[in-house]
Motif scaffolding. Structure first.
Motif, PDB file in Angstrom:
ATOM      1  N   SER A 142       0.850  -1.199   0.000  1.00 32.07           N
ATOM      2  CA  SER A 142       0.000   0.000   0.000  1.00 32.07           C
ATOM      3  C   SER A 142       0.884   1.247   0.000  1.00 32.07           C
ATOM      4  O   SER A 142       0.544   2.258  -0.609  1.00 32.07           O
ATOM      5  N   LEU A 143       2.032   1.143   0.675  1.00 34.05           N
ATOM      6  CA  LEU A 143       2.939   2.300   0.727  1.00 34.05           C
ATOM      7  C   LEU A 143       3.447   2.670  -0.670  1.00 34.05           C
ATOM      8  O   LEU A 143       3.369   3.824  -1.090  1.00 34.05           O
TER       9      LEU A 143
ATOM     10  N   ASP B  67      -0.033   7.018   2.328  1.00 33.26           N
ATOM     11  CA  ASP B  67      -0.396   5.613   2.557  1.00 33.26           C
ATOM     12  C   ASP B  67      -1.474   5.533   3.633  1.00 33.26           C
ATOM     13  O   ASP B  67      -1.219   5.095   4.757  1.00 33.26           O
TER      14      ASP B  67
ATOM     15  N   ASP C  95      -1.224  -6.364  -0.015  1.00 34.63           N
ATOM     16  CA  ASP C  95      -1.317  -5.621   1.238  1.00 34.63           C
ATOM     17  C   ASP C  95      -2.713  -5.004   1.281  1.00 34.63           C
ATOM     18  O   ASP C  95      -2.986  -3.997   0.626  1.00 34.63           O
TER      19      ASP C  95
ATOM     20  N   ASP D 281      -4.246  -3.518   3.713  1.00 35.97           N
ATOM     21  CA  ASP D 281      -4.429  -2.514   4.767  1.00 35.97           C
ATOM     22  C   ASP D 281      -5.335  -3.074   5.881  1.00 35.97           C
ATOM     23  O   ASP D 281      -5.175  -4.219   6.263  1.00 35.97           O
TER      24      ASP D 281
ATOM     25  N   GLU E 106      -4.231  -5.823   8.294  1.00 36.74           N
ATOM     26  CA  GLU E 106      -3.569  -5.419   9.535  1.00 36.74           C
ATOM     27  C   GLU E 106      -4.595  -5.005  10.579  1.00 36.74           C
ATOM     28  O   GLU E 106      -5.644  -4.442  10.247  1.00 36.74           O
TER      29      GLU E 106
ATOM     30  N   LYS F 228      -5.906   4.933   8.761  1.00 36.29           N
ATOM     31  CA  LYS F 228      -4.670   4.152   8.806  1.00 36.29           C
ATOM     32  C   LYS F 228      -3.488   4.990   8.379  1.00 36.29           C
ATOM     33  O   LYS F 228      -3.572   5.782   7.447  1.00 36.29           O
TER      34      LYS F 228
ATOM     35  N   ARG G 200      -2.167  -9.567  10.097  1.00 34.20           N
ATOM     36  CA  ARG G 200      -0.957  -8.808  10.450  1.00 34.20           C
ATOM     37  C   ARG G 200      -1.138  -8.177  11.818  1.00 34.20           C
ATOM     38  O   ARG G 200      -2.108  -7.447  12.050  1.00 34.20           O
TER      39      ARG G 200
HETATM   40 MG    MG Z   1       0.884  -1.097   3.779  1.00 32.30          MG
END
Ligand code: MG
Ligand code: SPV
Length: 436
Positions: free
Chosen positions: A197-198, A208, A235, A237, A263, A269, A309
């Motif tokens: 995601s970053l 992000d 990912d 999130d 996560e 987030k 996560r």
């Molecule tokens: Mg991420």
């Protein structure tokens, strides 16, 4: 002279058979009945890419070859173990193992053969054909969403540790897929991609914080899948709204994504690596467990994985909180755990893996060594980690280089001085498979 009763050992991967292998088999038949030491999937994965066909499929093919009397598993690269066990009269091998990392295995084989009176026969290595190149091409041509999706579980079941690297667009994925390093004759490469995601956000100039639409990220993965064949971990999130999960999982599976990692954070987030985490909040354990349950229920295929996560270390909650959460998330059906940390040493993830693996030895464990980057894969493997993710490295590599070139042009009012930082035009043209 009738020597048909004699036995001949040939070690093979037999994933992509070519005329070089036929030469070996022909030669072997001259000496006796063939025992094929067929490398197991696990053995192959230690020295090249996961085989295209699994052990049983490869065995079936070989048993239909003239002269093959028996196919036995070859569980490690060193054939001498099987020579001790089967004591064939002859062993046949290409003459390409006299140098490099195979030399040691050759010496071991000669010693064992000598101990019981067996004989080594070496045939000239067939130049110009490479099984690895064959397999790469086969994968590129025949990949389907179902095959790609299932590859992650195959990797986890076969390799001690699998290596994933971030790819944020097709060109970075092409580089990730096709970059191999020859470590003393062993072809080391990446097993698959991490869709971060970053880096997806950064590539689009966005923070992000889940502001990118899921559909937009999947569109970019579709483009990556158009030109690659390796598996991808997404990912996901926080997973967003529970009501959207069913749709999201379905879209991921349809594309051929192998796993999603959600996560356990809530609210707006932010990236976990920010120094100040005071405005980041961990989700209530039971609420997150419920989310996982719903995600697992949504999947249609058997091989898709939902990985939980845990952000306890990131948010200063400590080991016990992380372990409690792991128990709860696994109880809710999570297929694996990613334990995250932004410490500059691996100590806290090691403390986690020690306790976690003693209780859940079969549950895949994932880590992301961005800040504790001194850790070696071997250390992670020894502590039971199944997947290591290099989460942002392709993007972080590319953009400093761009900045350097931009500065050189500004400084010199021309591009000549920047040339040393650039791929030659020819390399760029040849980077894309099929461009010629
Ligand atoms: Mg991420
Ligand atoms: C990402 O790559 O987007 C991740 C890993 O989630 S981290 O940046 O460390 O949070």
């Amino acid at each position: 002279m009738n020597n048909k009763k004699k036995t001949v050992y040939i070690g093979l991967s037999a994933d992509a058979l070519h005329h070089g292998h036929m030469g070996l088999l022909e030669k072997g038949r001259e000496y006796g009945d063939l025992i094929i030491g067929l490398f197991t999937d696990e053995a192959i994965s230690t020295f090249k890419r996961l085989p295209y066909l699994n052990y049983e499929q490869r065995k079936k093919i070989l048993l239909n070859f003239k002269g093959v009397k028996k196919v036995v598993p070859q569980p490690v690269h060193d054939y001498s173990i099987n020579l001790k066990k089967f004591k064939p009269d002859f062993m046949i091998h290409g003459d390409d193992w006299k140098t490099g990392y195979m030399k040691e295995f050759r010496d071991n084989c000669i010693k064992v053969l000598k101990s019981y009176g067996g004989k080594l026969i070496e045939v000239k290595y067939t130049k110009g054909v490479s099984s690895s190149a064959f397999i790469d091409q086969l994968n590129a041509i025949t990949i389907t969403p179902d095959i790609r999706r299932a590859t992650l579980k195959r990797l986890i079941n076969t390799k001690k540790i699998s290596r994933f690297i971030e790819s944020h667009n097709p060109i970075s994925a092409i580089i990730a897929e096709n970059t191999y390093y020859n470590k003393n004759g062993i072809r080391v490469g990446f097993d698959g991609f991490w869709s971060s995601s970053l880096t997806d956000s950064t590539a689009l100039g966005k923070p992000d914080n889940e502001s990118l639409a899921n559909s937009q990220r999947l569109l970019s993965i579709d483009q990556i899948f158009d030109v690659t064949s390796k598996p991808l971990i997404f990912d996901g999130d926080t997973g967003g709204q529970i009501d959207h999960l069913d749709m999201k999982i379905k879209s991921m599976e349809r594309l051929g994504i192998s796993a999603v990692i959600f996560e356990d954070k809530t609210g707006l987030k932010q990236n976990s690596l920010f120094k100040n985490t005071s405005n980041q909040q961990q989700e209530d354990k039971d609420k997150f467990a419920k989310k996982l349950k719903i995600a697992k229920k949504a999947q249609r295929s058997d091989d898709f994985m939902v990985i939980a996560r845990i952000e306890s270390f990131i948010l200063g909650k400590g080991l016990n909180d992380a372990l409690n959460r792991a128990d709860s998330y696994i109880g809710s059906g999570a297929d694996g755990i990613m334990i995250h940390s932004k410490s500059d040493t691996p100590d806290e993830i090691f403390s986690f893996s020690k306790k976690f693996k003693s209780k859940h030895s079969n549950i895949p464990l994932v880590c992301v060594p961005s800040t504790y980057n001194q850790v070696k894969e071997k250390q992670l493997e020894e502590r039971g980690f199944n997947i290591v993710i290099y989460a942002n490295h392709m993007l972080r590599a590319a953009y400093p280089a761009m900045r350097k070139v931009a500065l050189e042009i500004l400084k010199n009012s021309r591009s000549k001085e920047a040339n040393k930082y650039l791929y030659p035009i020819n390399d760029i043209l040849n980077l894309i498979p099929g461009a010629k």
